[in-house]
Design a protein around this motif. Sequence first.
Motif, mmCIF file in Angstrom:
data_model
loop_
_atom_site.group_PDB
_atom_site.id
_atom_site.type_symbol
_atom_site.label_atom_id
_atom_site.label_comp_id
_atom_site.label_asym_id
_atom_site.label_seq_id
_atom_site.Cartn_x
_atom_site.Cartn_y
_atom_site.Cartn_z
ATOM 1 N N ALA B 288 0.837 -1.209 0.000
ATOM 2 C CA ALA B 288 0.000 0.000 0.000
ATOM 3 C C ALA B 288 0.869 1.255 0.000
ATOM 4 C CB ALA B 288 -0.923 -0.008 1.220
ATOM 5 N N THR B 289 1.958 1.237 0.778
ATOM 6 C CA THR B 289 2.843 2.405 0.842
ATOM 7 C C THR B 289 3.459 2.682 -0.527
ATOM 8 O OG1 THR B 289 3.413 1.694 3.056
ATOM 9 C CG2 THR B 289 4.810 3.389 2.101
ATOM 10 N N ILE B 290 3.964 1.644 -1.171
ATOM 11 C CA ILE B 290 4.609 1.839 -2.472
ATOM 12 C C ILE B 290 3.591 2.315 -3.506
ATOM 13 C CG2 ILE B 290 5.853 0.697 -4.363
ATOM 14 C CD1 ILE B 290 7.226 -1.033 -2.244
ATOM 15 N N ALA B 292 0.997 4.105 -2.938
ATOM 16 C CA ALA B 292 0.685 5.508 -2.663
ATOM 17 C C ALA B 292 1.807 6.432 -3.122
ATOM 18 C CB ALA B 292 0.429 5.689 -1.173
ATOM 19 N N GLN B 293 3.039 5.904 -3.109
ATOM 20 C CA GLN B 293 4.192 6.754 -3.449
ATOM 21 C C GLN B 293 4.575 6.669 -4.920
ATOM 22 O OE1 GLN B 293 7.109 5.281 -0.749
ATOM 23 N NE2 GLN B 293 6.415 6.540 0.959
ATOM 24 N N LEU B 294 3.857 5.875 -5.666
ATOM 25 C CA LEU B 294 4.200 5.682 -7.079
ATOM 26 C C LEU B 294 4.207 7.037 -7.807
ATOM 27 C CD1 LEU B 294 4.706 2.941 -8.487
ATOM 28 C CD2 LEU B 294 2.390 3.057 -9.387
ATOM 29 N N PRO B 295 5.312 7.372 -8.472
ATOM 30 C CA PRO B 295 5.330 8.674 -9.156
ATOM 31 C C PRO B 295 4.417 8.665 -10.378
ATOM 32 C CG PRO B 295 7.326 7.451 -9.648
ATOM 33 C CD PRO B 295 6.548 6.628 -8.673
ATOM 34 N N GLU B 296 4.211 9.835 -10.941
ATOM 35 C CA GLU B 296 3.372 9.942 -12.132
ATOM 36 C C GLU B 296 4.008 9.122 -13.264
ATOM 37 O OE1 GLU B 296 1.223 13.628 -14.372
ATOM 38 O OE2 GLU B 296 3.381 13.745 -14.177
ATOM 39 N N LEU B 297 3.248 8.234 -13.860
ATOM 40 C CA LEU B 297 3.772 7.369 -14.921
ATOM 41 C C LEU B 297 3.677 8.099 -16.263
ATOM 42 C CD1 LEU B 297 2.161 4.021 -13.740
ATOM 43 C CD2 LEU B 297 4.475 4.833 -13.348
#
Lengths: 94, 476
Positions: B288-290, B292-297
């Motif tokens: 869930a943390t990753i 949420a932190q995923l940058p704009e693709l």
Amino acid sequence: MIDNTELKQIANLAKLTIDTNTQNETIKDLNAILDLAKQLTEINTDAITPMAHPLHMTQRLRTDEVNEYDQSASFQAIAPKIGKQHYLVPTVIE
Amino acid sequence: MEWETVIGLEIHAQLNTKSKIFSAAATKFGAQPNSQACAVDLGLPGVLPVLNVEVVNKAVTFGLAVDAHINQRNVFDRKNYFYPDLPKGYQISQLDLPIVGEGKIDIGIEGEVKTIGITRAHLEEDAGKSVHDMFDNDTAIDLNRAGTPLLEIVSDPDMRSAKEAVAYAKKIHALVQYIDICDGNMAEGSFRCDANVSIRPMGQEELGTRAELKNINSFKFLEKAINLEVERQQDILEEGGKVAQETRLYDSVKHETRSMRSKEEANDYRYFPDPDLLPVEVSDELLATIKAQLPELPLEKKVRFIKKLGLSEYDADVLTSQKSLADYFEIMLKGNESNAKLCANWAMGELSASLNKNQIEIEKSPVSAQDLSLLITRISDDTISGKIAKDVFKAMWDGEGGADEIIDAKGLKQMTDTGAIEQIVDEIIENNAPQVAQFKSGNEKILGFFVGQAMKATQGKANPKLLNELLRSKLG
């Protein structure tokens, strides 16, 4: 059942030299091990998840930090052959 | 006979962590030989591998970015083979339970969108480097690279031409940089491609025998190597022969592929779970943390450029094709959002042309994004015309200073003084009676002549809009 040809193939992959005098004995030993494995396959394991490790624990992780520093001088002191800071091995041709 | 080409790619992306996958030695490129190889990397007796948390995070990030299933319980295996740059005699890799399962990515090919399946992506350690030409009778081994974390991304055999394979490889290349898991440096080997290539008669379901092409370190060579291999296989099959399943090395100098080793023996890797490593668990919280932190693709960015900035699909596509270009463009946009189209034109036009011509990467551009942004501002606030801006850009490129500095020093500021321009226009009209007559008789095109004369008289500094208005009112 493992025969002489297969023994040679396994020895080649494992980079082991098998003494011709002990060849037959090694084949006998390997076959005994395979027999044991065969015996185990007789058990029905359909409902059992394969185990990756005998301990029921998960891997602990390390933070991404560099704290191993250059010890190449000590490592190279025990290497059979070195040159220009490289470990040397007999020429490998691809 | 008509043949169909089938290609699958295996991409090795070096994860950009500070330390190695299983040891705390540094991964920095270009260090003194063997200075970054510790006891774990050397495979000395008594050492144990400990997994780097960042490696897990980065692999999961990739998985989420390609919409893949994450195996929350994944396992490391030993892949056994003998080679001097692999001191342990086995590579720690993942076979049955890789960290990233099935996913997918879209590529654009000739205006169409095609979805390429990703079979899996697994973690493994890199091997060291063998140098064959340093000594006459020895091979020199540098183990600095041993233990560097790799994410091997395996595609489905979904590509049907070398062009599609290149489009897919470029897409993955851009993606790993967007999500900051790999620097993508192909020259340093941070991003490497192997291609599995086979052909089959058009319409046949069953796959042909494939050859694996290795040693491809640029997109250009990827395309060349695949086309070469397809031709080779066609020749064999059309002469009634059989393609051998083997690994072939691409030689970019001789432009040929040659057999490396028989895959049959090399494939006998005798994988088994590594008893030194416990199964890895990716918790729900971590996932869930990753997420949420995923940058704009790249795709999200493209959509934003179209919807928020009003750029065309083509422009948005070009600008997001490389993270470095997108980053540059976004810096240009700061304070210049209303001039997005102009910024896009300059980034894709003058800037890209100059970079290409001089073979410079955008990160090393002599004109920074901030400086180019200021130049755009000077066009939009009518300080200079677009035409003069090209001269200013050239001077900026040559290191003569910032936009304002150059405009001042060279006296390039646009004339916006109506009175002064009016005087020039009057003179031109007076001295060119035949052209005036032509305009009056309906030849609109002759207006260009007057504009040209006025620009000549003002060294290109007359405000074009103002000049046009004045000319029309005076001639009309």
